[in-house]
Scaffold this motif. Structure first.
Motif, PDB file in Angstrom:
ATOM      1  N   SER A 127       8.434  26.638 -27.642  1.00 20.78           N
ATOM      2  CA  SER A 127       7.651  25.425 -27.449  1.00 20.78           C
ATOM      3  C   SER A 127       6.867  25.141 -28.716  1.00 20.78           C
ATOM      4  N   PHE A 153      12.490  24.238 -25.802  1.00 18.71           N
ATOM      5  CA  PHE A 153      13.924  24.523 -25.907  1.00 18.71           C
ATOM      6  C   PHE A 153      14.218  26.014 -25.796  1.00 18.71           C
ATOM      7  N   PHE A 206      19.468  24.340 -24.317  1.00 21.05           N
ATOM      8  CA  PHE A 206      19.057  22.941 -24.152  1.00 21.05           C
ATOM      9  C   PHE A 206      17.736  22.688 -24.870  1.00 21.05           C
ATOM     10  N   ILE A 247      14.214  19.819 -24.842  1.00 19.77           N
ATOM     11  CA  ILE A 247      13.488  18.791 -24.097  1.00 19.77           C
ATOM     12  C   ILE A 247      12.467  18.124 -25.009  1.00 19.77           C
ATOM     13  N   LEU A 296       9.117  16.256 -25.103  1.00 21.20           N
ATOM     14  CA  LEU A 296       8.003  16.329 -24.147  1.00 21.20           C
ATOM     15  C   LEU A 296       6.935  15.278 -24.448  1.00 21.20           C
ATOM     16  N   PHE A 320      20.304  17.559 -24.528  1.00 20.77           N
ATOM     17  CA  PHE A 320      18.916  17.215 -24.811  1.00 20.77           C
ATOM     18  C   PHE A 320      18.405  16.288 -23.713  1.00 20.77           C
ATOM     19  N   TYR A 321      17.152  16.479 -23.344  1.00 23.84           N
ATOM     20  CA  TYR A 321      16.576  15.746 -22.217  1.00 23.84           C
ATOM     21  C   TYR A 321      15.177  15.244 -22.595  1.00 23.84           C
ATOM     22  N   TYR A 322      14.687  14.286 -21.821  1.00 21.61           N
ATOM     23  CA  TYR A 322      13.315  13.808 -22.006  1.00 21.61           C
ATOM     24  C   TYR A 322      12.501  14.200 -20.782  1.00 21.61           C
ATOM     25  N   LEU A 323      11.203  14.391 -20.964  1.00 16.17           N
ATOM     26  CA  LEU A 323      10.354  14.786 -19.839  1.00 16.17           C
ATOM     27  C   LEU A 323       8.932  14.268 -20.032  1.00 16.17           C
ATOM     28  N   GLY A 363      16.656  12.697 -17.902  1.00 12.83           N
ATOM     29  CA  GLY A 363      15.334  13.310 -18.003  1.00 12.83           C
ATOM     30  C   GLY A 363      14.620  13.211 -16.684  1.00 12.83           C
ATOM     31  N   PRO A 374      17.984  21.967 -16.674  1.00 17.46           N
ATOM     32  CA  PRO A 374      18.725  20.715 -16.901  1.00 17.46           C
ATOM     33  C   PRO A 374      19.267  20.067 -15.633  1.00 17.46           C
ATOM     34  N   MET A 393      17.146  17.343 -14.184  1.00 11.97           N
ATOM     35  CA  MET A 393      16.913  16.144 -15.003  1.00 11.97           C
ATOM     36  C   MET A 393      17.800  14.996 -14.518  1.00 11.97           C
TER      37      MET A 393
END
Length: 588
Positions: free
Chosen positions: A448, A462, A466, A468, A470, A521-524, A549, A575, A578
Motif C-alpha cells: 500500500s 496491490f 492485482f 487497486i 484508491l 486493475f480496479y478502482y475503489l 471497481g 477482485p 469488484m
C-alpha cells in the motif's frame, strides 16, 4: 468553573523560555523584577492592561488569572487583527516569551497562542499549579526550585530532568526507546503514544510514510512530506523526543534513504536513548536501591476532545480515566475494578475497560495485566476530580457504543477502529487517506502506498496478482454522486492504462508493483457511508472506462480486515467483489 487542557504540548521547546515562564510567578526572580521595573510600562499597549498588571507586580502578587498570563489577540483598535503581526501585547507571558526576531524587528512580545503553549508546558511539568475553581495559576515548590537555579547550571539541568521523569508521556517515550534495539522515528513512537484511537492522537504508519517520501517527484513535495505531514501523536512524539535530546536522555540521528534509481534522499529523523537516559528511566521505574518515581497526572491530562468536540464528553472521559487510575490503587482484578467504577457511577464492560487500560499505558502509566489480574506499578500524584457530573453528548455515546462493538467482534488495533469516526469527519480527510492505506498494509497484508497531491489518486493498493486505485471520501452524512470525482477517477484509470509520461509527468503508476499482470486493475472508493445515488457513480465510471471497481464502506473495510487476519477471507479473492456496486465482504 473553567475546564482547560494540560499535559499535551505541541510547539514550545525552549527550556530557557520555559524557565522565564515559571519565573513570572516568583517575585524573587530576575524576570519578575524586569517585568515590574520596565517591561510592563514599555511593552503592554493599552493603559487599562498596563495599570492592572503593574499594580499586581508592585504588590508582589504571585498568583495570576489565565487572562493576565495568556491575554487575547487584539489590534490597536481593540478588535480581532486581520494579521498576526497587527496584534498588540496585553499579558505577562506575551511580554516574557520573546520571538527570535525581537532584536532585529523590535517586537518584544509574542502572541497569545504561544503564551498558552508555554503555560501548558509549565503546568504539565508541575512547575506551575492550577486552581480550576478560580482559574488561577501559581508556582509550585518544584517551580521555585527551577526559578532559583543559575542559568545553564548543573542544578538547573537536574531540576528539568527530574520534572521530565514525573511526566508520563516523556517516560513512555523513554521506555519505548529503551526497549527498542534500533533508533525510532516519530511515527514508530507516535503509534504507541497517548490515547491511541481518539481524535487528537492519530499516528501515521512509518513504512507508509517512508514509501510516500520516496515517491515524491519534486523537492517541494519531499520537503512538505518530511516536515509537515504527521499525525497529532507523531507531533507529540517529535516534541517530547526533542525535549529529551536537550536533557541529554536521547540522541537524534539523520537518515538517508536509497531510491530505486540509486540516488539517496534525506529521510525522517530517528531517536535513540543515551546511557544517561537508560539509567534515568531504570532509576525512575524503581529498583532495590531506588523507590519508584511518582508520576504527576492532572485530571486535565486525560483527554483532549470528544467525537463532536463536546466538552461534556471530554470531561466525562477524563473523569472515567481518573477513576480507573484511582481505582487501581485498591482493586487488582478487572472484575473488582468494574464493580468499583459502577459504584462510582461509571458503567463499563470488560472490552471498554481493556481499551482504556491500553490507552493509559500508552499515555505513560505502567500497568501490568495478566488475565483478570491488573496492577498499577506507578505511584500517581496530582489527580483531583471536579465534584461535578458530566453527561456525554448523545452522538458520542452512540459512537462509543459502535466502536466498542467492533472491539468485541474484531482483533483490530484501536488506531484502525478510529476510522469509524474519521470517515465521517471532512476536516480529517488526510488522516482518512493515510490511516486507510495503513490498514490495507497492516491488516490485509497488501502493499500500500499513500500518494495524495495534485493529479494523483489518494493511494494504490496491490499484490502480485492485482492492483487497486484508491480514493477515500470523508463526508459527515455520507457520500453520494459527484460528477467531478467520476472524471477524476476516470483520468486515473486512463493514466494507468496508457502510462504516458507526456500526458502525466508525475508517473504515479510506478508505485504499483512490476509483477502485476496487465489487466487486473480496479478502482475503489472508501467512505463512511454511501448514499443511494452513489450507485450511479459506479455505473458511469465502469461505462466510461470498462474497468471494474466498487465502493467500500468503512464498516466493511474493518470487518474485511479482521476476516483476512483470522484467515476467514482470502485477500486474493478481492477482485471478485469488484462488480461496480457497494461491496459487502462480510455478512453481518
Amino acid at each position: 468553573m473553567a475546564f482547560r487542557t494540560f499535559g499535551w504540548v505541541q510547539n514550545p521547546s525552549d527550556f530557557t523560555k520555559l524557565k522565564k515562564t515559571v519565573q513570572v510567578f516568583d517575585p524573587q526572580s530576575k524576570q519578575y523584577e524586569e517585568l515590574d521595573n520596565h517591561i510592563i510600562k514599555n511593552v503592554i499597549y493599552f493603559d487599562r492592561d498596563k495599570e492592572r498588571l503593574q499594580d499586581e507586580l508592585d504588590n508582589k502578587v504571585s498568583e495570576f488569572t489565565y487572562g493576565d498570563l495568556v491575554g487575547t489577540s487584539h489590534n490597536k483598535e481593540g478588535k480581532s487583527p486581520k494579521k498576526r503581526k497587527e496584534a498588540i501585547a496585553n499579558s505577562l507571558l506575551q511580554v516574557t516569551i520573546l520571538p527570535q526576531s525581537a532584536k532585529t524587528k523590535g517586537k518584544f512580545y509574542t502572541d497569545n497562542w504561544t503564551a498558552d503553549g508555554f503555560l501548558r508546558w509549565a503546568v504539565s511539568l508541575n512547575f506551575v499549579a492550577y486552581n480550576r475553581e478560580k482559574d488561577l495559576f501559581k508556582i509550585t515548590e518544584l517551580g521555585k526550585k527551577l526559578s532559583q537555579t543559575n542559568d545553564g547550571s548543573a542544578e538547573e539541568m537536574e531540576v528539568l530532568q527530574d520534572a521530565m521523569l514525573s511526566y508520563p508521556p516523556a517516560t513512555r517515550v523513554l521506555s519505548l526507546l529503551a526497549n527498542s534495539k534500533h533508533p525510532l522515528t516519530k511515527f514508530a513512537i507516535g503509534n504507541n503514544l497517548g490515547f491511541v484511537g481518539e481524535k487528537g492522537f492519530t499516528s501515521y504508519d512509518e513504512d507508509l510514510m517512508i514509501d510516500w517520501l520516496k515517491s515524491a517527484t519534486t523537492k517541494k513535495e519531499h520537503d512538505k512530506i518530511k516536515s509537515d505531514v504527521e499525525g497529532t501523536s507523531d507531533k507529540y512524539a517529535r516534541m517530547i523526543a526533542g525535549w529529551l535530546v536537550k536533557l541529554k536522555f536521547v540522541k537524534k540521528h539523520t537518515n538517508k534513504y536509497e531510491l530505486d534509481n540509486g540516488k539517496t534522499i534525506t529521510g525522517f529523523q530517528t531517536y535513540s536513548i543515551t546511557g544517561s537516559g537508560l539509567h534515568a528511566i531504570k532509576k525512575a521505574n524503581g529498583s532495590s536501591k531506588n523507590p519508584t518515581k511518582s508520576k504527576y497526572v492532572l485530571w486535565e491530562f486525560l483527554a483532549i476532545a470528544g467525537k463532536q468536540d463536546s466538552e461534556q464528553t471530554r470531561d466525562f472521559i477524563r473523569t472515567r480515566r481518573a477513576k480507573i487510575i484511582l481505582g487501581l490503587n485498591n482493586h487488582h482484578t478487572i472484575s473488582a475494578l468494574i464493580d468499583f467504577l459502577s459504584h462510582e457511577g461509571i458503567e463499563v464492560d470488560e472490552s471498554l475497560l481493556n481499551s482504556e487500560i491500553k490507552k493509559l499505558i500508552s499515555f505513560g502509566l505502567r500497568i501490568k495485566q495478566n488475565g483478570n489480574s491488573i496492577v498499577l506499578q506507578d505511584n500517581v500524584i496530582g489527580i483531583d476530580i471536579p465534584n461535578q457530573t458530566f453527561t456525554p453528548a448523545e452522538a458520542d455515546l452512540n459512537s462509543e457504543k459502535i466502536k466498542n462493538h467492533y472491539r468485541k467482534i474484531t482483533n483490530l488495533p484501536e488506531k484502525y477502529i478510529e476510522l469509524l469516526d474519521i470517515a465521517f469527519d471532512h476536516h480529517r480527510h488526510q488522516d482518512f487517506e493515510i490511516v486507510t492505506a495503513g490498514l490495507f498494509k497492516d491488516c490485509y497484508g497488501l502493499s500500500s502506498v499513500h500518494l495524495g497531491g495534485q493529479n494523483k489518486p489518494d493511494g494504490v493498493v496491490f499484490n502480485n496478482k492485482f492492483g487497486i486505485i484508491l480514493d477515500t471520501k470523508a463526508y459527515e452524512r455520507g457520500y453520494g454522486m459527484h460528477i467531478g470525482q467520476i472524471d477524476e477517477m476516470c483520468r486515473y484509470i486512463d493514466d494507468n492504462k496508457k502510462r504516458d509520461v507526456v500526458r502525466q509527468p508525475n508517473e504515479w503508476w510506478k508505485n504499483f508493483g512490476d509483477n502485476i499482470p496487465k489487466d487486473p486493475f480496479y478502482y475503489l472508493w472508501v467512505s463512511g457511508k454511501f448514499l443511494p445515488q452513489f450507485n450511479e457513480q459506479l455505473k458511469q465510471t465502469h461505462y466510461r472506462t470498462s474497468i471494474n471497481g466498487g465502493g467500500l464502506e468503512v464498516s466493511q473495510l474493518l470487518l474485511g480486515a479482521d476476516a483476512v487476519m483470522k484467515d476467514k477471507l482470502d485477500v486474493n479473492t478481492l477482485p471478485k467483489y469488484m462488480n461496480n456496486q457497494v461491496i459487502e465482504l462480510v455478512h453481518q
